[in-house]
Design a protein around this motif. Structure first.
Motif, PDB file in Angstrom:
ATOM      1  N   ASP A 230       0.822  -1.221   0.000  1.00 14.43           N
ATOM      2  CA  ASP A 230       0.000   0.000   0.000  1.00 14.43           C
ATOM      3  C   ASP A 230       0.859   1.276   0.000  1.00 14.43           C
ATOM      4  O   ASP A 230       0.391   2.341   0.354  1.00 14.43           O
ATOM      5  CB  ASP A 230      -0.926  -0.009   1.224  1.00 14.43           C
ATOM      6  N   VAL A 231       2.117   1.166  -0.400  1.00 14.78           N
ATOM      7  CA  VAL A 231       3.044   2.309  -0.331  1.00 14.78           C
ATOM      8  C   VAL A 231       2.672   3.397  -1.354  1.00 14.78           C
ATOM      9  O   VAL A 231       2.010   3.102  -2.358  1.00 14.78           O
ATOM     10  CB  VAL A 231       4.498   1.826  -0.618  1.00 14.78           C
ATOM     11  N   ASP A 232       3.069   4.635  -1.076  1.00 11.10           N
ATOM     12  CA  ASP A 232       3.051   5.691  -2.087  1.00 11.10           C
ATOM     13  C   ASP A 232       4.135   5.309  -3.095  1.00 11.10           C
ATOM     14  O   ASP A 232       5.322   5.321  -2.769  1.00 11.10           O
ATOM     15  CB  ASP A 232       3.384   7.041  -1.428  1.00 11.10           C
ATOM     16  N   GLN A 233       3.716   4.972  -4.297  1.00 11.30           N
ATOM     17  CA  GLN A 233       4.668   4.394  -5.253  1.00 11.30           C
ATOM     18  C   GLN A 233       5.689   5.387  -5.791  1.00 11.30           C
ATOM     19  O   GLN A 233       6.574   5.023  -6.556  1.00 11.30           O
ATOM     20  CB  GLN A 233       3.920   3.680  -6.385  1.00 11.30           C
ATOM     21  N   ASN A 234       5.559   6.642  -5.378  1.00 11.85           N
ATOM     22  CA  ASN A 234       6.592   7.608  -5.729  1.00 11.85           C
ATOM     23  C   ASN A 234       7.768   7.561  -4.747  1.00 11.85           C
ATOM     24  O   ASN A 234       8.781   8.220  -4.974  1.00 11.85           O
ATOM     25  CB  ASN A 234       6.022   9.030  -5.723  1.00 11.85           C
ATOM     26  N   LYS A 235       7.621   6.825  -3.686  1.00 14.63           N
ATOM     27  CA  LYS A 235       8.726   6.680  -2.730  1.00 14.63           C
ATOM     28  C   LYS A 235       9.929   6.059  -3.464  1.00 14.63           C
ATOM     29  O   LYS A 235       9.745   5.186  -4.317  1.00 14.63           O
ATOM     30  CB  LYS A 235       8.275   5.764  -1.595  1.00 14.63           C
ATOM     31  N   THR A 236      11.141   6.503  -3.072  1.00 13.55           N
ATOM     32  CA  THR A 236      12.318   6.037  -3.812  1.00 13.55           C
ATOM     33  C   THR A 236      13.291   5.249  -2.940  1.00 13.55           C
ATOM     34  O   THR A 236      13.336   5.421  -1.725  1.00 13.55           O
ATOM     35  CB  THR A 236      13.097   7.221  -4.425  1.00 13.55           C
ATOM     36  N   GLY A 237      14.049   4.394  -3.596  1.00 16.74           N
ATOM     37  CA  GLY A 237      15.134   3.662  -2.954  1.00 16.74           C
ATOM     38  C   GLY A 237      16.387   3.785  -3.794  1.00 16.74           C
ATOM     39  O   GLY A 237      16.340   4.165  -4.974  1.00 16.74           O
ATOM     40  N   ASN A 238      17.531   3.458  -3.185  1.00 22.54           N
ATOM     41  CA  ASN A 238      18.815   3.591  -3.875  1.00 22.54           C
ATOM     42  C   ASN A 238      19.009   2.492  -4.914  1.00 22.54           C
ATOM     43  O   ASN A 238      18.660   1.344  -4.686  1.00 22.54           O
ATOM     44  CB  ASN A 238      19.942   3.514  -2.858  1.00 22.54           C
ATOM     45  N   LEU A 239      19.596   2.863  -6.054  1.00 20.56           N
ATOM     46  CA  LEU A 239      19.823   1.884  -7.117  1.00 20.56           C
ATOM     47  C   LEU A 239      21.004   0.959  -6.809  1.00 20.56           C
ATOM     48  O   LEU A 239      21.099  -0.126  -7.361  1.00 20.56           O
ATOM     49  CB  LEU A 239      20.022   2.584  -8.461  1.00 20.56           C
ATOM     50  N   ASP A 240      21.914   1.415  -5.963  1.00 17.57           N
ATOM     51  CA  ASP A 240      22.929   0.489  -5.437  1.00 17.57           C
ATOM     52  C   ASP A 240      23.293   0.920  -4.021  1.00 17.57           C
ATOM     53  O   ASP A 240      22.716   1.882  -3.499  1.00 17.57           O
ATOM     54  CB  ASP A 240      24.152   0.362  -6.366  1.00 17.57           C
ATOM     55  N   ALA A 241      24.249   0.223  -3.389  1.00 17.18           N
ATOM     56  CA  ALA A 241      24.555   0.492  -1.976  1.00 17.18           C
ATOM     57  C   ALA A 241      25.315   1.798  -1.767  1.00 17.18           C
ATOM     58  O   ALA A 241      25.394   2.289  -0.644  1.00 17.18           O
ATOM     59  CB  ALA A 241      25.323  -0.685  -1.385  1.00 17.18           C
ATOM     60  N   THR A 242      25.881   2.358  -2.828  1.00 14.93           N
ATOM     61  CA  THR A 242      26.623   3.632  -2.726  1.00 14.93           C
ATOM     62  C   THR A 242      26.077   4.627  -3.756  1.00 14.93           C
ATOM     63  O   THR A 242      26.739   4.930  -4.750  1.00 14.93           O
ATOM     64  CB  THR A 242      28.138   3.420  -2.979  1.00 14.93           C
ATOM     65  N   PRO A 243      24.864   5.155  -3.534  1.00 11.73           N
ATOM     66  CA  PRO A 243      24.115   5.863  -4.582  1.00 11.73           C
ATOM     67  C   PRO A 243      24.610   7.263  -4.952  1.00 11.73           C
ATOM     68  O   PRO A 243      24.102   7.830  -5.908  1.00 11.73           O
ATOM     69  CB  PRO A 243      22.698   5.944  -4.001  1.00 11.73           C
ATOM     70  N   VAL A 244      25.568   7.818  -4.208  1.00  9.84           N
ATOM     71  CA  VAL A 244      26.105   9.110  -4.657  1.00  9.84           C
ATOM     72  C   VAL A 244      27.568   8.978  -5.092  1.00  9.84           C
ATOM     73  O   VAL A 244      28.236   9.965  -5.354  1.00  9.84           O
ATOM     74  CB  VAL A 244      25.950  10.237  -3.601  1.00  9.84           C
ATOM     75  N   ILE A 245      28.044   7.739  -5.183  1.00 10.12           N
ATOM     76  CA  ILE A 245      29.406   7.504  -5.663  1.00 10.12           C
ATOM     77  C   ILE A 245      29.351   6.633  -6.911  1.00 10.12           C
ATOM     78  O   ILE A 245      28.746   5.549  -6.891  1.00 10.12           O
ATOM     79  CB  ILE A 245      30.271   6.829  -4.574  1.00 10.12           C
ATOM     80  N   PHE A 246      29.975   7.107  -7.954  1.00  6.31           N
ATOM     81  CA  PHE A 246      30.042   6.329  -9.184  1.00  6.31           C
ATOM     82  C   PHE A 246      31.203   5.348  -9.066  1.00  6.31           C
ATOM     83  O   PHE A 246      32.376   5.728  -9.117  1.00  6.31           O
ATOM     84  CB  PHE A 246      30.229   7.243 -10.401  1.00  6.31           C
ATOM     85  N   ASP A 247      30.866   4.077  -8.870  1.00  3.82           N
ATOM     86  CA  ASP A 247      31.890   3.045  -8.666  1.00  3.82           C
ATOM     87  C   ASP A 247      31.336   1.724  -9.195  1.00  3.82           C
ATOM     88  O   ASP A 247      30.285   1.719  -9.839  1.00  3.82           O
ATOM     89  CB  ASP A 247      32.244   2.941  -7.171  1.00  3.82           C
ATOM     90  N   ASN A 248      32.017   0.607  -8.938  1.00  4.79           N
ATOM     91  CA  ASN A 248      31.510  -0.670  -9.439  1.00  4.79           C
ATOM     92  C   ASN A 248      30.694  -1.436  -8.391  1.00  4.79           C
ATOM     93  O   ASN A 248      30.453  -2.621  -8.546  1.00  4.79           O
ATOM     94  CB  ASN A 248      32.645  -1.530 -10.003  1.00  4.79           C
ATOM     95  N   GLN A 249      30.262  -0.727  -7.336  1.00  8.26           N
ATOM     96  CA  GLN A 249      29.428  -1.371  -6.316  1.00  8.26           C
ATOM     97  C   GLN A 249      28.155  -1.969  -6.935  1.00  8.26           C
ATOM     98  O   GLN A 249      27.692  -3.035  -6.520  1.00  8.26           O
ATOM     99  CB  GLN A 249      29.048  -0.354  -5.231  1.00  8.26           C
ATOM    100  N   TYR A 250      27.601  -1.257  -7.927  1.00  5.25           N
ATOM    101  CA  TYR A 250      26.402  -1.747  -8.628  1.00  5.25           C
ATOM    102  C   TYR A 250      26.591  -3.189  -9.083  1.00  5.25           C
ATOM    103  O   TYR A 250      25.707  -4.027  -8.891  1.00  5.25           O
ATOM    104  CB  TYR A 250      26.134  -0.820  -9.813  1.00  5.25           C
ATOM    105  N   PHE A 251      27.751  -3.501  -9.653  1.00  6.81           N
ATOM    106  CA  PHE A 251      27.985  -4.861 -10.171  1.00  6.81           C
ATOM    107  C   PHE A 251      28.176  -5.859  -9.029  1.00  6.81           C
ATOM    108  O   PHE A 251      27.745  -7.004  -9.125  1.00  6.81           O
ATOM    109  CB  PHE A 251      29.177  -4.866 -11.136  1.00  6.81           C
ATOM    110  N   LYS A 252      28.823  -5.419  -7.950  1.00  6.46           N
ATOM    111  CA  LYS A 252      28.957  -6.289  -6.776  1.00  6.46           C
ATOM    112  C   LYS A 252      27.568  -6.610  -6.233  1.00  6.46           C
ATOM    113  O   LYS A 252      27.295  -7.740  -5.824  1.00  6.46           O
ATOM    114  CB  LYS A 252      29.805  -5.601  -5.702  1.00  6.46           C
ATOM    115  N   ASP A 253      26.708  -5.613  -6.225  1.00  6.72           N
ATOM    116  CA  ASP A 253      25.337  -5.827  -5.745  1.00  6.72           C
ATOM    117  C   ASP A 253      24.599  -6.837  -6.630  1.00  6.72           C
ATOM    118  O   ASP A 253      23.869  -7.691  -6.125  1.00  6.72           O
ATOM    119  CB  ASP A 253      24.566  -4.500  -5.710  1.00  6.72           C
ATOM    120  N   LEU A 254      24.788  -6.736  -7.938  1.00  9.26           N
ATOM    121  CA  LEU A 254      24.107  -7.680  -8.841  1.00  9.26           C
ATOM    122  C   LEU A 254      24.574  -9.110  -8.564  1.00  9.26           C
ATOM    123  O   LEU A 254      23.765 -10.044  -8.511  1.00  9.26           O
ATOM    124  CB  LEU A 254      24.372  -7.334 -10.309  1.00  9.26           C
ATOM    125  N   VAL A 255      25.876  -9.283  -8.364  1.00 10.31           N
ATOM    126  CA  VAL A 255      26.419 -10.616  -8.077  1.00 10.31           C
ATOM    127  C   VAL A 255      25.809 -11.157  -6.781  1.00 10.31           C
ATOM    128  O   VAL A 255      25.523 -12.351  -6.656  1.00 10.31           O
ATOM    129  CB  VAL A 255      27.974 -10.570  -7.999  1.00 10.31           C
TER     130      VAL A 255
END
Ligand code: HEM
Ligand SMILES: *[C@@H]1O[C@H](CO)[C@@H](O)[C@H](O)[C@H]1NC(C)=O
Ligand SMILES: *[C@@H]1O[C@H](CO)[C@@H](O)[C@H](O)[C@H]1NC(C)=O
Ligand SMILES: *[C@@H]1O[C@H](CO)[C@@H](O)[C@H](O)[C@H]1NC(C)=O
Ligand SMILES: *[C@@H]1O[C@H](CO)[C@@H](O)[C@H](O)[C@H]1NC(C)=O
Length: 336
Positions: A230-255
């Motif tokens: 029942d959440v307000d679907q405009n609520k947001t979450g981070n796309l990876d664990a370090t969302p203001v740093i451009f790094d390869n954490q995104y790929f570690k998260d996918l693994v």
């Protein structure tokens, strides 16, 4: 003489593409252009770090829909449904005011010279460089479109539900390889997404009535808490664990099964893309190189349609009366 006049007027107002893109395009006409863009982006970073991600996303949503021509920045008009309210953009694209600020600063320094399409390319590069990612040389010299197409955006832009096979097919249409797809998806190393974009995968993946089995159970518990039914679907979450740093954490998260979007996690689930995800999760340098290369390739996409340098990124330049008369046009013939 008369045809000559029309020719001249036409060339001044509207130039026919494709343009030849090259580094240093503004080195004579606006030597400070790149510095000015970066300074505004630095201020945006201090004001709201997420806005850099939001602006960087513009390059993807602009370039895939009829080339990198800033069509995406045009506001709707009574006669034109623009791209801002297209399916993937509505309630989602944001930080248009940052581009307005860049444009204002450039118009002050060199009026009528730097296109909004080039602003998107420079600002996206700066967003990555300023958040810890790679820096690269951009090719410039694009023109701004005279129109935009909501329908084209609806038909082209991928859904967060997409799987790797569908994404490979889409990117291939733009001559972007599997490697480009995976590297460019690494853009989700910064920024956020809405609950709206993941509700189906939390509660009804592929109509199964169940969550996506690829999500790590601990991470799923976190996402369930972030986005209950029942959440307000405009609520947001981070796309990876370090969302203001451009790094390869995104790929570690996918693994680790901690991808936010289905379109992210699928890159690890599907064998065609898994190798690149593993590689970039282990080697940030290779990710950075591939990312910069992919951004340059994506920046090369052009529509071949006529264009102009807009004075205001949100609207097409007004046409003077003599242009309309000499070309036997009425205001309503023009895409404004
Ligand atoms: C591969 C296919 C892609 C899909 C399916 C996709 C989809 C999405 C979705 C659904 C969101 C969250 C939107 C929301 O919930 O409001 C998002 C955010 C974002 N996307 Fe993508 N994307 C893709 C590729 C790209 C590419 C190629 C780039 C840039 C090079 C990019 C940059 C971003 C950024 C930076 C954000 C965060 C924006 C913010 O925080 O405001 N995406 N994407
Ligand atoms: C991937 O998505 C496409 C398009 O939605 C679908 O037809 C296909 O069955 C999916 N592939 C797999 C393996 O799930
Ligand atoms: C992709 O490359 C082919 C062959 O070089 C070219 O004909 C086509 O126009 C390119 N497509 C795009 C969208 O750039
Ligand atoms: C799940 O999706 C299927 C197919 O799209 C739909 O028929 C079904 O009603 C959905 N279930 C729920 C609980 O939303
Ligand atoms: C999100 O917010 C917008 C504008 O504030 C609103 O129109 C829309 O209905 C909301 N969307 C969802 C999914 O709640």
């Amino acid at each position: 003489m008369f045809t000559m006049m029309i020719f001249i007027i036409n060339t001044i107002l509207v130039t026919s593409s494709p343009s030849i893109l090259r580094p240093g395009f503004y080195s004579k006409t606006c030597p400070k252009a790149e510095t000015i863009v970066r300074d505004v982006m630095k201020k945006a970073l201090l004001k709201e770090p997420r806005s850099l991600a939001s602006v960087m996303r513009f390059q993807f949503h602009d370039c895939f829909v009829n080339g990198c021509d800033a069509s995406m920045l045009l506001d709707d008009t009574p006669t034109m449904l623009g791209e801002k309210l297209a399916l993937s953009n509505i309630n989602s694209l944001r930080s248009f005011e940052v581009v307005d600020k860049v444009k204002e600063a450039l118009e002050k320094a060199c009026p009528g010279v730097v296109s909004c399409a080039d602003i998107i390319i420079m600002a996206s590069r700066d967003a990555v460089a300023l958040t810890g990612g790679p820096d690269w040389e951009v090719k410039l010299g694009r023109l701004d479109s005279l129109t935009a197409s909501q329908e084209d955006s609806n038909n082209i832009m991928p859904s967060p539900r997409a799987n790797a096979t569908a994404l490979i097919t889409l990117f291939k249409k733009y001559n972007l390889s599997v490697k480009d797809l995976v590297a460019l998806s690494g853009s989700h190393s910064i920024g956020q997404g809405r609950c709206f974009s993941i509700m189906f995968r939390l509660y009804n993946q592929s109509g199964s009535g169940k969550p996506d089995p690829a999500i790590d159970p601990h991470f799923r518990a976190e996402l369930d808490k972030l986005c209950p039914l029942d959440v307000d679907q405009n609520k947001t979450g981070n796309l990876d664990a370090t969302p203001v740093i451009f790094d390869n954490q995104y790929f570690k998260d996918l693994v680790g099964g901690r991808g936010f979007l289905n379109s992210d996690q699928t890159l690890y689930t599907f064998p065609q893309t898994r190798g690149f995800v593993k590689l970039y999760s282990e080697d940030q340098k290779k990710f950075f190189e591939a990312f910069a290369e992919g951004m340059v390739k994506m920046g090369d996409l052009q529509s071949g349609r006529p264009g102009e340098v807009r004075k205001n990124c949100r609207v097409v330049n007004p046409r003077p009366a003599h242009f309309l008369i000499e070309n036997n046009l009425q205001d309503s013939d023009l895409p404004m």
